[in-house]
Design a protein around this motif. Structure first.
Motif, PDB file in Angstrom:
ATOM      1  N   ALA A 175       0.836  -1.205   0.000  1.00 30.07           N
ATOM      2  CA  ALA A 175       0.000   0.000   0.000  1.00 30.07           C
ATOM      3  C   ALA A 175       0.868   1.251   0.000  1.00 30.07           C
ATOM      4  N   THR A 176       0.457   2.229  -0.801  1.00 33.02           N
ATOM      5  CA  THR A 176       1.186   3.502  -0.839  1.00 33.02           C
ATOM      6  C   THR A 176       0.520   4.571   0.002  1.00 33.02           C
ATOM      7  N   GLY A 177      -0.756   4.350   0.395  1.00 32.27           N
ATOM      8  CA  GLY A 177      -1.494   5.353   1.161  1.00 32.27           C
ATOM      9  C   GLY A 177      -2.309   4.711   2.259  1.00 32.27           C
ATOM     10  N   LEU A 178      -2.622   5.511   3.271  1.00 31.82           N
ATOM     11  CA  LEU A 178      -3.427   5.059   4.399  1.00 31.82           C
ATOM     12  C   LEU A 178      -4.271   6.227   4.878  1.00 31.82           C
ATOM     13  N   SER A 179      -5.560   5.987   5.103  1.00 30.95           N
ATOM     14  CA  SER A 179      -6.418   6.996   5.727  1.00 30.95           C
ATOM     15  C   SER A 179      -6.941   6.427   7.032  1.00 30.95           C
ATOM     16  N   CYS A 180      -6.892   7.252   8.085  1.00 34.07           N
ATOM     17  CA  CYS A 180      -7.136   6.740   9.424  1.00 34.07           C
ATOM     18  C   CYS A 180      -7.522   7.892  10.348  1.00 34.07           C
ATOM     19  N   VAL A 181      -8.187   7.569  11.464  1.00 33.98           N
ATOM     20  CA  VAL A 181      -8.391   8.548  12.527  1.00 33.98           C
ATOM     21  C   VAL A 181      -7.336   8.283  13.599  1.00 33.98           C
ATOM     22  N   PRO A 182      -7.029   9.264  14.460  1.00 33.67           N
ATOM     23  CA  PRO A 182      -5.962   9.072  15.443  1.00 33.67           C
ATOM     24  C   PRO A 182      -6.131   7.843  16.331  1.00 33.67           C
ATOM     25  N   VAL A 183      -7.367   7.561  16.766  1.00 31.34           N
ATOM     26  CA  VAL A 183      -7.580   6.383  17.621  1.00 31.34           C
ATOM     27  C   VAL A 183      -7.248   5.111  16.849  1.00 31.34           C
ATOM     28  N   GLY A 184      -7.661   5.047  15.584  1.00 35.04           N
ATOM     29  CA  GLY A 184      -7.358   3.881  14.767  1.00 35.04           C
ATOM     30  C   GLY A 184      -5.870   3.728  14.521  1.00 35.04           C
ATOM     31  N   LEU A 185      -5.189   4.845  14.318  1.00 34.75           N
ATOM     32  CA  LEU A 185      -3.748   4.788  14.104  1.00 34.75           C
ATOM     33  C   LEU A 185      -3.041   4.235  15.335  1.00 34.75           C
ATOM     34  N   ALA A 186      -3.526   4.618  16.522  1.00 32.56           N
ATOM     35  CA  ALA A 186      -2.946   4.091  17.765  1.00 32.56           C
ATOM     36  C   ALA A 186      -3.107   2.572  17.836  1.00 32.56           C
TER      37      ALA A 186
ATOM     38  N   ALA B 260       5.014  -1.097   6.599  1.00 30.24           N
ATOM     39  CA  ALA B 260       4.566  -0.229   5.501  1.00 30.24           C
ATOM     40  C   ALA B 260       5.733   0.179   4.622  1.00 30.24           C
ATOM     41  N   PRO B 261       6.343  -0.785   3.926  1.00 26.71           N
ATOM     42  CA  PRO B 261       7.561  -0.458   3.156  1.00 26.71           C
ATOM     43  C   PRO B 261       7.330   0.483   1.996  1.00 26.71           C
ATOM     44  N   ALA B 262       6.096   0.493   1.434  1.00 29.88           N
ATOM     45  CA  ALA B 262       5.830   1.338   0.266  1.00 29.88           C
ATOM     46  C   ALA B 262       5.018   2.581   0.605  1.00 29.88           C
ATOM     47  N   LEU B 263       4.661   2.760   1.869  1.00 28.04           N
ATOM     48  CA  LEU B 263       3.779   3.862   2.256  1.00 28.04           C
ATOM     49  C   LEU B 263       4.443   5.207   1.971  1.00 28.04           C
ATOM     50  N   ARG B 264       3.730   6.060   1.239  1.00 25.37           N
ATOM     51  CA  ARG B 264       4.284   7.382   0.932  1.00 25.37           C
ATOM     52  C   ARG B 264       3.433   8.509   1.490  1.00 25.37           C
ATOM     53  N   TYR B 265       2.148   8.229   1.857  1.00 24.30           N
ATOM     54  CA  TYR B 265       1.340   9.283   2.468  1.00 24.30           C
ATOM     55  C   TYR B 265       0.331   8.685   3.444  1.00 24.30           C
ATOM     56  N   LEU B 266      -0.054   9.504   4.399  1.00 22.61           N
ATOM     57  CA  LEU B 266      -1.057   9.152   5.400  1.00 22.61           C
ATOM     58  C   LEU B 266      -1.919  10.375   5.627  1.00 22.61           C
ATOM     59  N   GLU B 267      -3.248  10.197   5.555  1.00 18.13           N
ATOM     60  CA  GLU B 267      -4.146  11.298   5.899  1.00 18.13           C
ATOM     61  C   GLU B 267      -4.887  10.953   7.180  1.00 18.13           C
TER      62      GLU B 267
END
Length: 473
Positions: free
Chosen positions: A222-233, A247-254
């Protein structure tokens, strides 16, 4: 995308890159994917089915959109293609709540979406019936303080928002985004629209009750991830504190929908080096009106700079613009701002003026570099003996304590002062620290020091992560 719709953008993607993946349904990225060509066929087929059922252009279509449901995304786009008005709702809500929502909107239920999509449906209209100025969807706000409001968004509104978000995040055809947020709110819907108009692919997660599935999708490229702060925790805990390794290919997170402390933002930058980290501020009525780049020189105490195409002004009580650095009520204007509230002309007139300015009811100020800082909501103010207190002041001070992970402040009745602040906290341990009040007292005026502190296992939040102060009351 001025003057066009997201449907026309998706059709262009299907015509130019029909084999490119649009929806990634299997556990491994790219396997069992729905291509753009297949997606367009499914969208048209669902639209044709609705038209056969006799829907009219302004009919509201009730759409159960569970997190992780790829079929619901197809039904949503098919509804828009047919010229209907999408009314996304959480299928987990009570039958009584669904009945009330259906009565409020005059919405029409559709048959089992999965069954319809597996039918051999003839293709519907070759071109979308929707027009840019027509109503596209009714999105009901999270209802953090009272009854949810039906926010009316046109095709032009959602097209402008999608183009702006994709431009800021930098979405493109090589993106493979893992979406963990609900599909019934502006955050999740915005991610769907932004990735698809850019030609990228989506892998939807059914929330983060099972974070291992999301970690597996990240590991698979995956190159992107969308999440809320609680979910990210939750993801960070499941990754044993080393999310970057998954997340070796992750380039952005919103990130969005709920605030984070500056310390938590700095820790996230340390945890994901080299990843573009974005947080946004906005409302259902005006999605993503500012963006904050965490991994940059942006001041982390702010909620970012004004998004492209958006106008922002802070107004004083008399309606005049506040000077730089002075507080007031945040007002927004732009092509992404909703046209009004469903069946509520009085509220529409109260919140959106004749020039298109939306009164957000959020309090804040703008610095000399055009960064917006929020200090609370006008509706949440606590009147302590005539002193107006924003609960955010107390919460910010509390969250600087080493043993406080989350904090929420509300007003409670007092026979002498009218109201006094009461604090709720989530702690790192099981014992309430003795110095919480003295720690806060060193940072805020005397009238802002809480009269009571209560520890909770978790703060009440909506599905999109927004604090529900009404439940604390």
């Amino acid at each position: 995308m001025s003057g066009t719709t997201i449907l026309e953008a998706i059709r262009r993607q299907a015509e130019q890159n029909p084999a490119a993946p649009a929806l990634l349904i299997a556990d491994k990225m790219g396997a069992n994917s729905v291509s753009y060509g297949a997606l367009l066929k499914l969208i048209r087929g669902f639209a044709g089915h609705l038209l056969e059922q006799g829907i009219a252009g302004a009919d509201r279509i009730m759409l159960p959109m569970a997190a992780g449901d790829h079929a619901a995304v197809i039904a949503y786009l098919g509804t828009l293609w047919a010229g209907g008005v999408a009314v996304p709702y959480d299928p987990a809500q009570s039958a009584a709540a669904l009945t009330q929502l259906t009565l409020r909107t005059g919405g029409r239920q559709v048959p089992d979406i999965d069954a319809v999509l597996f039918m051999d449906l003839p293709p519907g209209p070759a071109a979308p019936l929707a027009k840019a100025d027509a109503l596209a969807e009714l999105v009901f706000s999270s209802g953090t303080t009272g009854e949810p409001k039906g926010v009316m968004l046109t095709h032009a509104n959602i097209a402008a928002s999608a183009a702006m978000i994709a431009g800021v995040i930098g979405n493109g055809p090589n993106d493979r985004e893992v979406v963990t947020v609900p599909l019934t709110h502006s955050f999740g819907l915005g991610r769907i629209r932004s990735v698809l108009i850019a030609g990228g692919a989506l892998q939807l997660m059914p929330g983060l009750h099972f974070p291992g599935a999301a970690l597996a999708a990240l590991q698979a490229g995956a190159t992107g991830l969308s999440c809320v702060p609680v979910g990210l925790a939750l993801l960070q805990t499941a990754a044993q504190g080393d999310l970057a390794a998954y997340a070796p290919a992750l380039r952005y997170l919103e990130l969005g929908s709920a605030p984070m402390s500056a310390a938590a933002k700095r820790a996230l930058c340390d945890a994901l080096p080299g990843v573009r980290l974005w947080m946004h501020y906005g409302l259902t009525e005006a999605s993503r009106s500012t963006f904050l780049r965490l991994d940059s020189s942006d001041p982390l105490e702010s909620v970012g700079r004004i998004s492209p195409g958006v106008e922002l002004v802070v107004r004083q009580e008399d309606g005049t613009p506040a000077r730089t650095g002075a507080g007031g009520i945040v007002h927004l204007r732009g092509p992404h701002v909703a046209s009004g509230y469903w069946n509520d002309g009085a509220l529409t007139a109260n919140r959106i003026d004749a020039q298109g300015w939306l009164d957000t009811r959020d309090e804040g100020w703008v610095d000399a570099d055009s960064y917006l800082y929020l200090t609370g909501r006008a509706d949440d103010q606590i009147n302590v003996g005539g002193e107006k207190l924003s609960p955010v002041m107390v919460e910010t001070a509390a969250q600087t304590h080493a043993q406080v992970t989350e904090a929420a402040c509300i007003g409670m009745y007092d026979p002498v002062l009218g109201e006094v602040p009461r604090l709720f906290v989530v702690l790192t341990g099981d014992t309430m620290p003795d110095d919480i009040l003295s720690h806060i007292a060193g940072q805020v005026p005397a009238y802002a020091v809480p009269h009571d502190v209560t520890a909770l296992v978790a703060l009440p939040r909506t599905a999109s992560g927004k604090l529900q102060r009404n439940k604390l009351r």
